[in-house]
Design a protein around this motif. Structure first.
Motif, PDB file in Angstrom:
ATOM      1  N   LEU A 119      54.554  11.367  46.203  1.00 43.95           N
ATOM      2  CA  LEU A 119      53.520  11.991  45.376  1.00 43.95           C
ATOM      3  C   LEU A 119      52.796  13.091  46.156  1.00 43.95           C
ATOM      4  O   LEU A 119      52.566  14.191  45.645  1.00 43.95           O
ATOM      5  CB  LEU A 119      52.532  10.934  44.905  1.00 43.95           C
ATOM      6  CG  LEU A 119      51.411  11.395  43.972  1.00 43.95           C
ATOM      7  CD1 LEU A 119      51.972  11.976  42.695  1.00 43.95           C
ATOM      8  CD2 LEU A 119      50.471  10.234  43.661  1.00 43.95           C
ATOM      9  N   ARG A 120      52.444  12.828  47.391  1.00 44.26           N
ATOM     10  CA  ARG A 120      51.801  13.859  48.205  1.00 44.26           C
ATOM     11  C   ARG A 120      52.717  15.047  48.443  1.00 44.26           C
ATOM     12  O   ARG A 120      52.277  16.198  48.418  1.00 44.26           O
ATOM     13  CB  ARG A 120      51.372  13.247  49.536  1.00 44.26           C
ATOM     14  CG  ARG A 120      50.281  12.203  49.428  1.00 44.26           C
ATOM     15  CD  ARG A 120      49.985  11.587  50.777  1.00 44.26           C
ATOM     16  NE  ARG A 120      48.965  10.550  50.696  1.00 44.26           N
ATOM     17  CZ  ARG A 120      48.610   9.777  51.701  1.00 44.26           C
ATOM     18  NH1 ARG A 120      49.198   9.934  52.892  1.00 44.26           N
ATOM     19  NH2 ARG A 120      47.670   8.861  51.552  1.00 44.26           N
ATOM     20  N   SER A 121      53.995  14.760  48.667  1.00 39.57           N
ATOM     21  CA  SER A 121      54.937  15.846  48.931  1.00 39.57           C
ATOM     22  C   SER A 121      55.110  16.752  47.714  1.00 39.57           C
ATOM     23  O   SER A 121      55.096  17.983  47.828  1.00 39.57           O
ATOM     24  CB  SER A 121      56.290  15.262  49.352  1.00 39.57           C
ATOM     25  OG  SER A 121      57.250  16.279  49.517  1.00 39.57           O
ATOM     26  N   VAL A 122      55.257  16.149  46.539  1.00 42.06           N
ATOM     27  CA  VAL A 122      55.461  16.952  45.324  1.00 42.06           C
ATOM     28  C   VAL A 122      54.204  17.731  44.969  1.00 42.06           C
ATOM     29  O   VAL A 122      54.268  18.904  44.573  1.00 42.06           O
ATOM     30  CB  VAL A 122      55.897  16.039  44.162  1.00 42.06           C
ATOM     31  CG1 VAL A 122      55.918  16.807  42.843  1.00 42.06           C
ATOM     32  CG2 VAL A 122      57.269  15.457  44.450  1.00 42.06           C
ATOM     33  N   ILE A 123      53.041  17.123  45.107  1.00 37.69           N
ATOM     34  CA  ILE A 123      51.787  17.818  44.808  1.00 37.69           C
ATOM     35  C   ILE A 123      51.593  18.995  45.759  1.00 37.69           C
ATOM     36  O   ILE A 123      51.095  20.060  45.365  1.00 37.69           O
ATOM     37  CB  ILE A 123      50.599  16.846  44.901  1.00 37.69           C
ATOM     38  CG1 ILE A 123      50.711  15.772  43.816  1.00 37.69           C
ATOM     39  CG2 ILE A 123      49.278  17.581  44.756  1.00 37.69           C
ATOM     40  CD1 ILE A 123      50.719  16.294  42.411  1.00 37.69           C
TER      41      ILE A 123
END
Length: 307
Positions: A119-123
């Motif tokens: 989630l952090r990577s995609v955001i």
């Protein structure tokens, strides 16, 4: 005889206990993995009653239903350097119970950790406008990123990933509110200007149509009178009809031309009239041309004679 019966009874009790310990029930939504002396047997037990060897075998039941896992809120920074908090929910299920039990320990917790990091990577690779307007694309990216390390090695399939909430800072909310207000005001002005332009075009067409048909102007005037009379006004001022003025103008033009032709002087009379005319501002008085028979005063100024 009594000892034999006691032995038979004891054997029967042992058999019943052994049978009860060896029977395992697997539900419809589960699969069973049997470990014999710590080694997993290749055969996966299906739903129903299954027999194992008590004390030798150990059965682990793996649920095959879709599980829902909530991802805790994660602080992330978007590509355009906006700090926000995002939480999500993951839907997954086990497709290979052997890998889910043997290859990973506590696979729900493992999926949760992978979902948080993904989630952090995609955001971080998306900007704020994409997060707010195109969540479907973000969900697909999350699904593909989380599904890659979990399907093949862990025997799990990520069926769906949904971003639940995006919490923005208060300063960003105020900025977006001002931007939205300015956009709505711009649209309102454009719509109002477009309406005025269309109305002016329609009024121009109506004016051209009324100019081509004089009767339409009178009908419009009468309609206006009716509309005004419907109000509570007690006094109604009507303009003088323009057509009546035009009628008198056309009627007086030939008569004026005839009268002018009748009184036009010619020759010496015209010269006398021109020479004897007084300046403007003294209407009603005509001075005759001076002659040699008229007396003069001492100072050279003639005495005016009455006409």
């Amino acid at each position: 005889m009594g000892v034999l019966i006691a032995v038979l009874v004891a054997v029967a009790v042992v058999v019943l206990i052994f049978a009860a310990a060896s029977v395992r029930r697997v539900e419809q939504y589960e699969k069973g993995i049997v470990f014999r002396f710590g080694r997993a047997l290749p055969a996966v037990r299906t739903p129903g009653l299954n027999m194992i060897v008590p004390g030798v075998d150990r059965m682990v039941k793996v649920p095959m239903r879709t599980e829902v896992l909530g991802v805790p809120a994660q602080g992330a920074i978007t590509r355009d350097n906006v700090t926000l908090t995002v939480d999500a929910v993951v839907y997954f299920r086990v497709i290979d119970p052997m890998k889910a039990i043997v290859n990973v320990r506590d696979y729900p917790n493992a999926v949760s950790q992978v979902a948080q990091t993904s989630l952090r990577s995609v955001i971080g690779r998306a900007d704020l406008d994409t997060l707010l307007s195109d969540r479907e694309q973000i969900n697909l990216q999350l699904k593909s990123v989380i599904d890659a390390p979990t399907e093949e090695p862990w025997g799990l399939r990520i069926e769906r990933v949904e971003v639940k909430d995006i919490a923005l800072p208060d300063s960003m909310k105020r900025s977006m509110s001002r931007q939205a207000e300015a956009e709505r005001e711009r649209r309102a002005r454009v719509i109002a200007a477009d309406g005025e332009f269309q109305a002016s075009r329609r009024l121009s067409d109506a004016a051209e149509a009324m100019a081509a048909t004089p009767g339409a102007l009178q009908l419009r005037l009468l309609q206006t009178v009716v509309d005004v009379a419907a109000e509570k006004n007690s006094t109604l001022v009507m303009p003088f009809p323009v057509e009546l003025l035009r009628f008198f103008d056309h009627a007086n033009t030939p008569a004026a031309g005839t009268a002018a032709a009748a009184v036009v002087p010619t020759g010496a009379e015209a010269r006398d009239v021109v020479g004897s005319a007084e300046p403007l501002g003294a209407p009603g008085r005509v001075r005759r041309p001076s002659t040699a028979h008229e007396p003069s005063t001492a100072n050279g100024a003639g005495t005016p004679q009455p006409v």
